[in-house]
Design a protein around this motif. Sequence first.
Motif, PDB file in Angstrom:
ATOM      1  N   GLN A 130       0.833  -1.208   0.000  1.00 38.80           N
ATOM      2  CA  GLN A 130       0.000   0.000   0.000  1.00 38.80           C
ATOM      3  C   GLN A 130       0.864   1.254   0.000  1.00 38.80           C
ATOM      4  O   GLN A 130       0.549   2.246  -0.669  1.00 38.80           O
ATOM      5  CB  GLN A 130      -0.931  -0.022   1.211  1.00 38.80           C
ATOM      6  CG  GLN A 130      -2.027  -1.083   1.118  1.00 38.80           C
ATOM      7  CD  GLN A 130      -2.797  -1.248   2.414  1.00 38.80           C
ATOM      8  OE1 GLN A 130      -2.496  -0.598   3.409  1.00 38.80           O
ATOM      9  NE2 GLN A 130      -3.792  -2.128   2.401  1.00 38.80           N
ATOM     10  N   ARG A 131       1.946   1.205   0.736  1.00 41.33           N
ATOM     11  CA  ARG A 131       2.872   2.346   0.763  1.00 41.33           C
ATOM     12  C   ARG A 131       3.464   2.588  -0.626  1.00 41.33           C
ATOM     13  O   ARG A 131       3.556   3.727  -1.082  1.00 41.33           O
ATOM     14  CB  ARG A 131       3.988   2.067   1.767  1.00 41.33           C
ATOM     15  CG  ARG A 131       5.095   3.095   1.742  1.00 41.33           C
ATOM     16  CD  ARG A 131       6.154   2.804   2.784  1.00 41.33           C
ATOM     17  NE  ARG A 131       7.188   3.826   2.765  1.00 41.33           N
ATOM     18  CZ  ARG A 131       8.051   4.032   3.747  1.00 41.33           C
ATOM     19  NH1 ARG A 131       7.996   3.298   4.843  1.00 41.33           N
ATOM     20  NH2 ARG A 131       8.972   4.975   3.639  1.00 41.33           N
ATOM     21  N   ALA A 133       2.167   1.716  -3.495  1.00 43.74           N
ATOM     22  CA  ALA A 133       1.120   2.138  -4.425  1.00 43.74           C
ATOM     23  C   ALA A 133       0.833   3.632  -4.306  1.00 43.74           C
ATOM     24  O   ALA A 133       0.335   4.254  -5.254  1.00 43.74           O
ATOM     25  CB  ALA A 133      -0.161   1.340  -4.168  1.00 43.74           C
ATOM     26  N   ALA A 134       1.170   4.221  -3.160  1.00 37.80           N
ATOM     27  CA  ALA A 134       0.902   5.643  -2.940  1.00 37.80           C
ATOM     28  C   ALA A 134       2.009   6.537  -3.490  1.00 37.80           C
ATOM     29  O   ALA A 134       1.886   7.758  -3.470  1.00 37.80           O
ATOM     30  CB  ALA A 134       0.721   5.910  -1.446  1.00 37.80           C
ATOM     31  N   SER A 135       3.102   5.932  -3.987  1.00 42.17           N
ATOM     32  CA  SER A 135       4.228   6.716  -4.484  1.00 42.17           C
ATOM     33  C   SER A 135       4.254   6.728  -6.011  1.00 42.17           C
ATOM     34  O   SER A 135       3.990   5.713  -6.654  1.00 42.17           O
ATOM     35  CB  SER A 135       5.550   6.152  -3.957  1.00 42.17           C
ATOM     36  OG  SER A 135       6.645   6.806  -4.553  1.00 42.17           O
ATOM     37  N   ASP A 136       4.586   7.893  -6.580  1.00 39.76           N
ATOM     38  CA  ASP A 136       4.702   8.012  -8.034  1.00 39.76           C
ATOM     39  C   ASP A 136       6.132   7.831  -8.517  1.00 39.76           C
ATOM     40  O   ASP A 136       6.370   7.807  -9.720  1.00 39.76           O
ATOM     41  CB  ASP A 136       4.217   9.392  -8.494  1.00 39.76           C
ATOM     42  CG  ASP A 136       2.722   9.568  -8.309  1.00 39.76           C
ATOM     43  OD1 ASP A 136       1.997   8.564  -8.413  1.00 39.76           O
ATOM     44  OD2 ASP A 136       2.294  10.706  -8.044  1.00 39.76           O
TER      45      ASP A 136
END
Length: 410
Positions: A130-131, A133-136
């Motif tokens: 999840q961490r 997935a939150a980063s671009d």
Amino acid sequence: MTTLETRPATEDLGMPSTTPPLKVGRLVDQFERGLDAPICLTWELTYACNLACVHCLSSSGKRDPRELSTEQCKAIIDELQRMQVFYVNIGGGEPTVRPDFWELVDYATDHQVGVKFSTNGLRIDEQVAQRLAASDYVDVQISLDGATAEVNDAVRGPGSFDMAVRALENLKNAGFTDAKISVVVTRHNVSQLDEFKALADGFGATLRITRLRPSGRGADVWDDLHPLPEQQRELYDWLVAHGDRVLTGDSFFHLSAFGEAGGSLPGLNLCGAGRVVCLIDPVGDVYACPFAIHENFLAGNVTTGGGFQEIWQNSELFTDLREPQSAGACSSCAHFDACRGGCMAAKFFTGLPLDGPDPECVQGYGEELLAGERTMPTANKDHSRGVPLTLMTRPPSRDCDENPLAGFTP
């Protein structure tokens, strides 16, 4: 040296480019002369690893006590930011076992240096997925060397297939888009390419395949694992048919000499060592190529002199590599422009001359040399842990029985 600010066509980095490409002629001509900063920088953060893959190019297993500290790593990231390095490919060992791994990832992305890290999936649980997935600006590459547990675990160790698949499932469920599945092609998995592609598609991932190099522990199993000549053709035909949807980097340019019928393969048709590619190892040593971890290809150490930038731009080794290279015995071959003589590391670690044909030369010239007298270099680093490696034709040069995480604070 030529400054070139462009996103390389050789690899999908999985991150947005912030610099518009410049029209500077053929990329390969720019690459041959070297760039002011690498476009494919591999950084091995640690040699510690929970696995003992039989073909590990860095002979990973046990942590080196001289490993760079957190502050030293941050200083390197600062330097990469000043050099405008677009991204860094972090590996190991298993990089996620470093207690400061996420701190360093965050520090890099906060300083405009994107991160792609390679992992066996050990620490990619639901929360970590999840961490991510939150980063671009973070891309994840999961290593698999078999489309089935039977094939994969024979190389990477029991349970490693399930661990990697579980990581891929966690990433998919968290909404992480376009993870990479990284496969080292061997004679035992080359027939599974369609299965690998289907596996990647099922997880919404991209397949990346790389060549088996005879470096590190790979030197001990290369004779038993590298694809046979008829499998090289099978691989070439598959890449011609599917290469536009598969990442290869600069792994297979030696296959281009199969002829004009199939055309050139995707990727960098050139050895990028010291020109656009290099490696920083866990203690700060800088090598010309991730597959050439040997004192012959050591350009310097980031903790001495002018740091990484000085090494990259002015070291004697990298300067020499950027000069026109002799084609040697390959100069009269009609296919030289296609294969460029093949892989420097593959030649060196099989005891072949650097200006001669690749050991897997598809015209058969490498086989002739392999059958003759040759002296194979001795690995100058081995971080094995005394784990029995059943596919090895000789035991590790040094038997290390320490815990691979020794020296880390939990």
